[in-house]
Scaffold this motif. Structure first.
Motif, short mmCIF file in Angstrom:
data_model
loop_
_atom_site.label_atom_id
_atom_site.label_comp_id
_atom_site.label_asym_id
_atom_site.label_seq_id
_atom_site.Cartn_x
_atom_site.Cartn_y
_atom_site.Cartn_z
N ASP A 1 -2.85 7.22 -2.19
CA ASP A 1 -1.75 7.33 -1.23
C ASP A 1 -1.28 5.95 -0.78
OD1 ASP A 1 -1.79 10.08 -1.39
OD2 ASP A 1 -2.89 10.34 0.49
N VAL A 2 -2.22 5.02 -0.58
CA VAL A 2 -1.88 3.66 -0.18
C VAL A 2 -1.07 3.00 -1.30
CG1 VAL A 2 -2.79 1.38 0.42
CG2 VAL A 2 -3.82 3.43 1.39
N GLU A 3 -1.50 3.20 -2.54
CA GLU A 3 -0.75 2.63 -3.67
C GLU A 3 0.63 3.25 -3.78
OE1 GLU A 3 -2.94 2.61 -7.37
OE2 GLU A 3 -4.76 1.97 -6.33
N ALA A 4 0.74 4.55 -3.56
CA ALA A 4 2.04 5.22 -3.61
C ALA A 4 2.93 4.71 -2.48
CB ALA A 4 1.85 6.73 -3.51
N THR A 5 2.35 4.49 -1.31
CA THR A 5 3.11 3.95 -0.18
C THR A 5 3.62 2.55 -0.51
OG1 THR A 5 1.84 5.24 1.40
CG2 THR A 5 3.01 3.31 2.26
N PHE A 6 2.76 1.73 -1.10
CA PHE A 6 3.15 0.38 -1.50
C PHE A 6 4.34 0.43 -2.45
CE2 PHE A 6 2.98 -3.27 -4.34
CZ PHE A 6 2.84 -4.33 -3.46
N LYS A 7 4.23 1.27 -3.47
CA LYS A 7 5.32 1.38 -4.46
C LYS A 7 6.61 1.88 -3.82
CE LYS A 7 2.30 1.91 -8.42
NZ LYS A 7 1.80 2.79 -9.46
N ARG A 8 6.47 2.83 -2.89
CA ARG A 8 7.66 3.36 -2.22
C ARG A 8 8.33 2.29 -1.36
NH1 ARG A 8 8.02 5.18 2.72
NH2 ARG A 8 5.79 5.50 2.96
N LEU A 9 7.53 1.47 -0.69
CA LEU A 9 8.07 0.43 0.18
C LEU A 9 8.63 -0.76 -0.60
CD1 LEU A 9 5.32 0.36 2.97
CD2 LEU A 9 7.64 1.30 3.14
#
Length: 102
Positions: free
Chosen positions: A48-56
């Motif tokens: 989820d942290v990686e997905a958040t990073f990619k989204r941001l």
């Protein structure tokens, strides 16, 4: 009487920086931690942290700048502390580390 004043001054001068540091630790004086989500405890949370990073990462350059973080993002007050190489950007590892400190 002069000695009493000198000793009182020394006591206050010694205690004040410690008290100030405790109240302003890493900007926490003006930052409400109750708004933070729970810390990741699983591999799914790490994803989820990686997905958040990619989204941001709006320009897909593999790093986050202050401008890419939302205005009220929990990591924003801790950006400089998370930016370990001091390049003004957070790579994925710096972002993960920063998020783990919240």
């Amino acid at each position: 009487m002069k000695i009493v004043h000198t000793l009182l001054f020394i006591a206050v001068a010694t205690a004040a920086p410690v008290a100030l540091a405790q109240t302003q630790h890493a900007g926490h004086g003006a930052h409400d931690h109750s708004a933070h989500p729970a810390k990741p405890a699983t591999d799914a949370a790490a994803n989820d942290v990686e997905a958040t990073f990619k989204r941001l990462d709006s320009n897909n350059d593999g790093v986050l700048t202050r401008q890419e973080l939302p205005a009220r993002h929990a990591l924003l007050p801790h950006f400089d502390m998370s930016d370990t190489n001091r390049d003004g950007k957070l790579d994925l590892n710096e972002f993960k580390h920063g998020m783990s400190m919240l």
